[in-house]
Design a protein around this motif. Structure first.
Motif, PDB file in Angstrom:
ATOM      1  N   PRO A   1      71.444   5.683  37.620  1.00 25.17           N
ATOM      2  CA  PRO A   1      71.009   7.079  37.972  1.00 25.17           C
ATOM      3  C   PRO A   1      69.786   7.500  37.594  1.00 25.17           C
ATOM      4  CG  PRO A   1      73.228   6.953  36.696  1.00 25.17           C
ATOM      5  CD  PRO A   1      72.665   5.377  36.842  1.00 25.17           C
ATOM      6  N   ASP A   2      69.060   6.874  36.785  1.00 24.02           N
ATOM      7  CA  ASP A   2      67.569   7.212  36.618  1.00 24.02           C
ATOM      8  C   ASP A   2      66.731   6.057  37.007  1.00 24.02           C
ATOM      9  OD1 ASP A   2      68.431   5.009  34.982  1.00 24.02           O
ATOM     10  OD2 ASP A   2      67.508   5.834  32.987  1.00 24.02           O
ATOM     11  N   GLN A   3      67.228   5.476  38.192  1.00 22.67           N
ATOM     12  CA  GLN A   3      66.260   4.648  38.724  1.00 22.67           C
ATOM     13  C   GLN A   3      65.044   5.235  39.296  1.00 22.67           C
ATOM     14  OE1 GLN A   3      67.340   1.549  42.117  1.00 22.67           O
ATOM     15  NE2 GLN A   3      66.548   3.208  43.064  1.00 22.67           N
ATOM     16  N   ARG A   4      63.835   4.683  39.401  1.00 26.16           N
ATOM     17  CA  ARG A   4      62.749   5.387  40.010  1.00 26.16           C
ATOM     18  C   ARG A   4      62.086   4.254  40.192  1.00 26.16           C
ATOM     19  NH1 ARG A   4      59.320   8.315  34.987  1.00 26.16           N
ATOM     20  NH2 ARG A   4      59.406   6.427  33.596  1.00 26.16           N
ATOM     21  N   PHE A   5      60.933   4.293  41.323  1.00 24.70           N
ATOM     22  CA  PHE A   5      60.121   3.196  41.895  1.00 24.70           C
ATOM     23  C   PHE A   5      58.563   3.950  42.215  1.00 24.70           C
ATOM     24  CE2 PHE A   5      62.741   4.477  45.345  1.00 24.70           C
ATOM     25  CZ  PHE A   5      61.777   4.696  46.440  1.00 24.70           C
TER      26      PHE A   5
ATOM     27  N   VAL B   1      53.154  -0.255  34.393  1.00 31.72           N
ATOM     28  CA  VAL B   1      54.077  -0.481  33.736  1.00 31.72           C
ATOM     29  C   VAL B   1      54.051  -0.133  32.314  1.00 31.72           C
ATOM     30  CG1 VAL B   1      54.909  -2.828  32.596  1.00 31.72           C
ATOM     31  CG2 VAL B   1      54.230  -3.046  35.234  1.00 31.72           C
ATOM     32  N   SER B   2      52.890   0.320  31.865  1.00 33.86           N
ATOM     33  CA  SER B   2      52.781   0.522  30.516  1.00 33.86           C
ATOM     34  C   SER B   2      53.521   2.244  30.277  1.00 33.86           C
ATOM     35  CB  SER B   2      51.405   0.968  29.813  1.00 33.86           C
ATOM     36  OG  SER B   2      50.654   2.153  30.899  1.00 33.86           O
ATOM     37  N   LEU B   3      54.103   2.783  31.409  1.00 37.90           N
ATOM     38  CA  LEU B   3      54.570   4.130  31.409  1.00 37.90           C
ATOM     39  C   LEU B   3      56.166   3.955  31.553  1.00 37.90           C
ATOM     40  CD1 LEU B   3      52.251   6.096  33.511  1.00 37.90           C
ATOM     41  CD2 LEU B   3      52.503   5.946  31.163  1.00 37.90           C
ATOM     42  N   CYS B   4      56.728   2.694  31.747  1.00 40.75           N
ATOM     43  CA  CYS B   4      58.047   2.343  31.932  1.00 40.75           C
ATOM     44  C   CYS B   4      58.583   2.227  30.597  1.00 40.75           C
ATOM     45  CB  CYS B   4      58.294   1.278  32.982  1.00 40.75           C
ATOM     46  SG  CYS B   4      57.807   1.510  34.681  1.00 40.75           S
ATOM     47  N   SER B   5      59.862   2.939  30.291  1.00 45.01           N
ATOM     48  CA  SER B   5      60.488   2.520  29.202  1.00 45.01           C
ATOM     49  C   SER B   5      61.817   1.939  29.296  1.00 45.01           C
ATOM     50  CB  SER B   5      61.011   4.272  28.370  1.00 45.01           C
ATOM     51  OG  SER B   5      61.682   4.771  29.564  1.00 45.01           O
TER      52      SER B   5
ATOM     53  N   THR C   1      53.487   8.340  42.158  1.00 44.62           N
ATOM     54  CA  THR C   1      52.060   7.922  42.227  1.00 44.62           C
ATOM     55  C   THR C   1      52.023   7.701  40.574  1.00 44.62           C
ATOM     56  OG1 THR C   1      51.239  10.023  42.003  1.00 44.62           O
ATOM     57  CG2 THR C   1      51.147   8.979  44.155  1.00 44.62           C
ATOM     58  N   LEU C   2      50.931   7.141  40.214  1.00 39.34           N
ATOM     59  CA  LEU C   2      50.499   7.135  38.817  1.00 39.34           C
ATOM     60  C   LEU C   2      50.174   8.323  38.157  1.00 39.34           C
ATOM     61  CD1 LEU C   2      47.993   3.945  38.407  1.00 39.34           C
ATOM     62  CD2 LEU C   2      50.441   4.379  37.241  1.00 39.34           C
ATOM     63  N   SER C   3      49.549   9.335  38.725  1.00 35.42           N
ATOM     64  CA  SER C   3      49.399  10.861  38.330  1.00 35.42           C
ATOM     65  C   SER C   3      50.718  11.375  38.083  1.00 35.42           C
ATOM     66  CB  SER C   3      48.329  11.590  39.122  1.00 35.42           C
ATOM     67  OG  SER C   3      49.087  11.610  40.429  1.00 35.42           O
ATOM     68  N   GLU C   4      51.665  11.379  38.978  1.00 32.29           N
ATOM     69  CA  GLU C   4      52.851  11.924  38.979  1.00 32.29           C
ATOM     70  C   GLU C   4      53.729  11.461  37.779  1.00 32.29           C
ATOM     71  OE1 GLU C   4      53.859  13.370  43.765  1.00 32.29           O
ATOM     72  OE2 GLU C   4      54.488  11.224  42.996  1.00 32.29           O
ATOM     73  N   LEU C   5      53.613  10.012  37.541  1.00 32.48           N
ATOM     74  CA  LEU C   5      54.507   9.374  36.752  1.00 32.48           C
ATOM     75  C   LEU C   5      53.693   9.836  35.310  1.00 32.48           C
ATOM     76  CD1 LEU C   5      56.849   7.392  36.018  1.00 32.48           C
ATOM     77  CD2 LEU C   5      54.609   5.495  36.001  1.00 32.48           C
ATOM     78  N   LYS C   6      52.557  10.191  35.135  1.00 37.61           N
ATOM     79  CA  LYS C   6      51.977  10.405  33.883  1.00 37.61           C
ATOM     80  C   LYS C   6      52.330  11.861  33.476  1.00 37.61           C
ATOM     81  CE  LYS C   6      48.083   7.309  34.153  1.00 37.61           C
ATOM     82  NZ  LYS C   6      46.611   7.247  34.233  1.00 37.61           N
ATOM     83  N   GLU C   7      52.466  12.639  34.618  1.00 36.02           N
ATOM     84  CA  GLU C   7      52.671  14.164  34.510  1.00 36.02           C
ATOM     85  C   GLU C   7      54.204  14.105  33.868  1.00 36.02           C
ATOM     86  OE1 GLU C   7      52.152  16.462  38.098  1.00 36.02           O
ATOM     87  OE2 GLU C   7      50.089  15.991  37.836  1.00 36.02           O
ATOM     88  N   ALA C   8      55.134  13.311  34.472  1.00 31.78           N
ATOM     89  CA  ALA C   8      56.291  13.380  34.089  1.00 31.78           C
ATOM     90  C   ALA C   8      56.883  12.863  32.544  1.00 31.78           C
ATOM     91  CB  ALA C   8      57.361  12.269  35.056  1.00 31.78           C
ATOM     92  N   GLN C   9      55.923  11.918  32.195  1.00 31.53           N
ATOM     93  CA  GLN C   9      55.865  11.253  30.955  1.00 31.53           C
ATOM     94  C   GLN C   9      55.347  12.478  29.905  1.00 31.53           C
ATOM     95  OE1 GLN C   9      58.022   8.943  31.477  1.00 31.53           O
ATOM     96  NE2 GLN C   9      57.110   7.498  30.375  1.00 31.53           N
ATOM     97  N   ALA C  10      54.513  13.176  30.268  1.00 27.29           N
ATOM     98  CA  ALA C  10      53.799  14.232  29.401  1.00 27.29           C
ATOM     99  C   ALA C  10      54.694  15.170  28.670  1.00 27.29           C
ATOM    100  CB  ALA C  10      52.769  15.066  29.996  1.00 27.29           C
TER     101      ALA C  10
END
Length: 257
Positions: free
Chosen positions: A211-215, A227-231, A248-257
């Motif tokens: 359910p929490d798949q993302r790519f 890869v460093s942002l993947c848990s 994108t990397l920027s979207e991924l970083k925002e989601a992790q913030a």
């Protein structure tokens, strides 16, 4: 088909089953039937909860999860459990994530039960590479692009795993890299050292089929940042870009913030 009676009289002592990468949608009918006839299920950490929920309530469950560079059940202990329950007369189901034939330590466990004369069978499952490629709308092979597919591991018993880097670095090559999160910088460096273009497309698929798949699509040059942002567990598809929208990397970083 699920309602048909299952014959248990001729089943072997141990059945090795590939559970697929997580979703029950990717479980084979043979694997489902095996779950219904087991007395004991010995399962790995990466087996999805949807699969575990299909195990009948009366069946004993034994968690023997292994975590890369983390807490793990010793392989010798897993072998001993298979032998112990198999010799006791239990119908043992050894449940492994993905396809039990790919990086699943299958041979070691088969050798352990063969040594005491226990019969077995193997029911393969869908491996994470094929399900991850389907998730991004891509084919792992394509005429005119790649005539082969490599499935490699990021680390082995000796540490970060060495590969045919020159071969992998050739234009058009496609590889599915398992257990590559911690070795991503090593892989990136080896490939670029052997001539891989820094702009080679790479897709990282995290928590394949769950359910929490993302790519998200990156390039070889930005692989380590992604890869460093993947848990969760991730498959790295080297040489493939997602056909559909990806983070994108920027979207991924925002989601992790």
């Amino acid at each position: 088909m699920f309602d048909q009676p299952i014959q248990t009289s001729n089943l072997p002592a141990v059945t090795f089953v590939g559970a697929g990468p997580g979703s029950a949608d990717h479980l084979t009918l043979g694997a489902y039937r095996a779950l219904q006839t087991a007395d004991v299920v010995i399962y790995d950490r990466l087996v999805g909860q949807e699969i575990l929920d299909l195990i009948p309530a009366h069946v004993r469950r034994i968690d023997v999860g292994k975590e890369g560079f983390g807490p793990s059940t010793e392989q010798s202990q897993i072998n001993a459990l298979l032998v112990q329950h198999g010799l006791s007369g239990d119908r043992v189901l050894r449940l492994k994530g993905g396809d039990c034939n790919i990086f699943g330590r299958l041979d070691e466990e088969i050798e352990a039960i063969e040594a005491v004369g226990l019969p077995f069978r193997v029911l393969p499952g869908l491996t994470a590479a094929t399900v991850a490629a389907a998730a991004i709308g891509q084919s792992l092979t394509r005429r005119g692009r790649n005539a082969s597919l490599r499935i490699v591991t990021g680390h082995d018993m000796a540490g970060f795993a060495e590969q045919d880097w020159r071969g992998l670095a050739r234009k058009g090559e496609v590889a599915a890299i398992y257990m590559g999160k911690k070795s991503a910088r090593f892989i990136q460096g080896r490939l670029m050292m052997h001539g891989a273009d820094a702009a080679t497309p790479v897709t990282v698929v995290e928590n394949v089929s769950r359910p929490d798949q993302r790519f998200f699509g990156v390039t070889l040059s930005t692989l380590t940042d992604a890869v460093s942002l993947c848990s969760g567990p991730a498959v790295i598809l080297f040489g493939l870009a997602p056909r559909q929208a990806a983070l994108t990397l920027s979207e991924l970083k925002e989601a992790q913030a």
